[in-house]
Design a protein around this motif. Structure first.
Motif, mmCIF file in Angstrom:
data_model
loop_
_atom_site.group_PDB
_atom_site.id
_atom_site.type_symbol
_atom_site.label_atom_id
_atom_site.label_comp_id
_atom_site.label_asym_id
_atom_site.label_seq_id
_atom_site.Cartn_x
_atom_site.Cartn_y
_atom_site.Cartn_z
ATOM 1 N N LYS A 163 0.822 -1.217 0.000
ATOM 2 C CA LYS A 163 0.000 0.000 0.000
ATOM 3 C C LYS A 163 0.856 1.267 0.000
ATOM 4 C CE LYS A 163 -4.073 -1.943 2.281
ATOM 5 N NZ LYS A 163 -4.956 -1.877 3.472
ATOM 6 N N LYS A 164 1.946 1.206 0.724
ATOM 7 C CA LYS A 164 2.818 2.376 0.844
ATOM 8 C C LYS A 164 3.364 2.835 -0.499
ATOM 9 C CE LYS A 164 6.926 3.921 3.383
ATOM 10 N NZ LYS A 164 7.958 3.543 4.360
ATOM 11 N N TYR A 165 3.463 1.896 -1.460
ATOM 12 C CA TYR A 165 4.055 2.209 -2.760
ATOM 13 C C TYR A 165 3.029 2.115 -3.893
ATOM 14 C CZ TYR A 165 8.282 1.730 -0.019
ATOM 15 O OH TYR A 165 9.246 1.893 0.945
ATOM 16 N N ALA A 166 1.769 2.205 -3.550
ATOM 17 C CA ALA A 166 0.708 2.072 -4.560
ATOM 18 C C ALA A 166 0.803 3.138 -5.642
ATOM 19 C CB ALA A 166 -0.665 2.133 -3.881
ATOM 20 N N ASP A 167 1.256 4.333 -5.262
ATOM 21 C CA ASP A 167 1.314 5.420 -6.241
ATOM 22 C C ASP A 167 2.403 5.227 -7.297
ATOM 23 O OD1 ASP A 167 3.229 5.758 -4.234
ATOM 24 O OD2 ASP A 167 3.292 7.939 -4.505
ATOM 25 N N VAL A 168 3.374 4.352 -7.031
ATOM 26 C CA VAL A 168 4.437 4.102 -8.019
ATOM 27 C C VAL A 168 4.366 2.682 -8.570
ATOM 28 C CG1 VAL A 168 6.035 5.823 -7.084
ATOM 29 C CG2 VAL A 168 6.118 3.454 -6.219
ATOM 30 N N GLU A 169 3.308 1.958 -8.257
ATOM 31 C CA GLU A 169 3.245 0.549 -8.648
ATOM 32 C C GLU A 169 3.341 0.358 -10.155
ATOM 33 O OE1 GLU A 169 0.296 -3.245 -8.048
ATOM 34 O OE2 GLU A 169 1.145 -2.219 -6.308
ATOM 35 N N GLU A 170 2.625 1.168 -10.924
ATOM 36 C CA GLU A 170 2.681 1.012 -12.380
ATOM 37 C C GLU A 170 4.079 1.279 -12.912
ATOM 38 O OE1 GLU A 170 0.430 -0.301 -14.420
ATOM 39 O OE2 GLU A 170 -0.671 -0.707 -12.568
ATOM 40 N N GLU A 171 4.741 2.258 -12.330
ATOM 41 C CA GLU A 171 6.129 2.540 -12.741
ATOM 42 C C GLU A 171 7.036 1.364 -12.399
ATOM 43 O OE1 GLU A 171 7.592 6.683 -11.866
ATOM 44 O OE2 GLU A 171 5.662 6.770 -10.813
ATOM 45 N N ILE A 172 6.848 0.807 -11.229
ATOM 46 C CA ILE A 172 7.661 -0.335 -10.812
ATOM 47 C C ILE A 172 7.420 -1.535 -11.720
ATOM 48 C CG2 ILE A 172 8.033 -2.041 -8.981
ATOM 49 C CD1 ILE A 172 9.365 0.561 -8.315
ATOM 50 N N LEU A 173 6.179 -1.766 -12.067
ATOM 51 C CA LEU A 173 5.861 -2.893 -12.954
ATOM 52 C C LEU A 173 6.523 -2.707 -14.319
ATOM 53 C CD1 LEU A 173 2.105 -3.414 -12.036
ATOM 54 C CD2 LEU A 173 3.962 -5.056 -11.638
ATOM 55 N N ALA A 174 6.523 -1.470 -14.811
ATOM 56 C CA ALA A 174 7.180 -1.197 -16.096
ATOM 57 C C ALA A 174 8.687 -1.420 -15.988
ATOM 58 C CB ALA A 174 6.885 0.237 -16.537
ATOM 59 N N LEU A 175 9.272 -0.990 -14.871
ATOM 60 C CA LEU A 175 10.705 -1.222 -14.647
ATOM 61 C C LEU A 175 11.013 -2.715 -14.608
ATOM 62 C CD1 LEU A 175 11.490 1.409 -11.851
ATOM 63 C CD2 LEU A 175 12.250 1.496 -14.238
ATOM 64 N N MET A 176 10.148 -3.472 -13.972
ATOM 65 C CA MET A 176 10.364 -4.913 -13.867
ATOM 66 C C MET A 176 10.324 -5.588 -15.232
ATOM 67 S SD MET A 176 8.109 -5.600 -10.433
ATOM 68 C CE MET A 176 8.079 -7.372 -10.635
ATOM 69 N N ARG A 177 9.401 -5.169 -16.076
ATOM 70 C CA ARG A 177 9.339 -5.756 -17.426
ATOM 71 C C ARG A 177 10.627 -5.480 -18.194
ATOM 72 N NH1 ARG A 177 3.851 -4.073 -16.885
ATOM 73 N NH2 ARG A 177 4.286 -2.056 -17.860
ATOM 74 N N ARG A 178 11.124 -4.262 -18.079
ATOM 75 C CA ARG A 178 12.377 -3.919 -18.761
ATOM 76 C C ARG A 178 13.555 -4.687 -18.154
ATOM 77 N NH1 ARG A 178 12.731 2.374 -18.408
ATOM 78 N NH2 ARG A 178 14.694 2.017 -19.539
ATOM 79 N N ALA A 179 13.540 -4.830 -16.845
ATOM 80 C CA ALA A 179 14.619 -5.561 -16.173
ATOM 81 C C ALA A 179 14.642 -7.024 -16.592
ATOM 82 C CB ALA A 179 14.460 -5.445 -14.656
#
Length: 205
Positions: free
Chosen positions: A50-66
């Motif tokens: 929950k603490k990082y919900a506002d950046v979750e989409e960004e994190i998911l995009a980073l993970m796909r690239r990683a």
């Protein structure tokens, strides 16, 4: 060569052996893959919180690239080994053979291309690791810092394996273009990796 299907023990034993491959290029690719896998782990431990919900989409995009980078870097372990073998045979061509210079030049270009790809992929990885460190869960950003430290080493390893081939090329214009590309990007991305590591390290000092 099936290097990627070796166990870690087998790979490192072969790396330590007199066999010409794997060598510094393949090792750099493997280290780069480990580095970006650490970034991806930061993402895995961030999404769903929950603490990082506002950046979750960004994190998911980073993970796909990683994940894409990790696969490509691992493929470069084999690619680097395959590129070196023709070069090692070319060195064995008699010096009075009129075809030697042309064959050697072609093989040097191929041999330089693999570590150059590794180098460029590691530059991309540094950027992702920076973003994982900035946006990811603070509980695991030490792993992003570790990845950045590994990636810095992989950058330098790939760079020197490019230059060991460009130094012998007859086409100095081409060689200097490649060298300039490496020098320019190394000057940008190695300090970036250092900054990622230092920013995290200093949090704990």
């Amino acid at each position: 060569m099936e290097l990627l299907h070796s166990s870690i023990t087998d790979f490192t034993q072969q790396l330590a052996s007199p066999a010409p491959v794997p060598g510094g290029g393949g090792a750099s690719a493997l280290v780069g893959a480990v580095a970006i896998a650490l970034g991806d782990m930061v993402g895995e431990l961030t999404v769903g919180k929950k603490k990082y919900a506002d950046v979750e989409e960004e994190i998911l995009a980073l993970m796909r690239r990683a994940q894409d980078l990790r696969v490509r870097l691992l493929a470069c372990v084999e690619k680097d080994a395959e590129a070196f073998e023709p070069l090692s045979r070319a060195y064995g061509i008699p010096k009075d053979d009129p075809t030697r210079d042309a064959v050697l030049e072609d093989c040097l270009r191929i041999a330089a291309a693999a570590p150059l790809e590794i180098f460029d992929l590691c530059c991309e990885a540094v950027v992702l690791l920076r973003d994982f460190a900035e946006k990811g869960s603070k509980m695991v950003i030490s792993d992003a810092a570790t990845g950045a430290a590994f990636c810095r080493g992989a950058l330098y390893g790939a760079a020197v394996n490019v230059k060991v081939n460009t130094r012998l090329m007859k086409n100095r214009t081409y060689a200097q273009e490649i060298n300039a590309h490496v020098d320019r990007r190394l000057a940008e991305y190695a300090p970036m990796a250092d900054a990622v590591y230092t920013a995290v390290y200093e949090r704990y000092c």
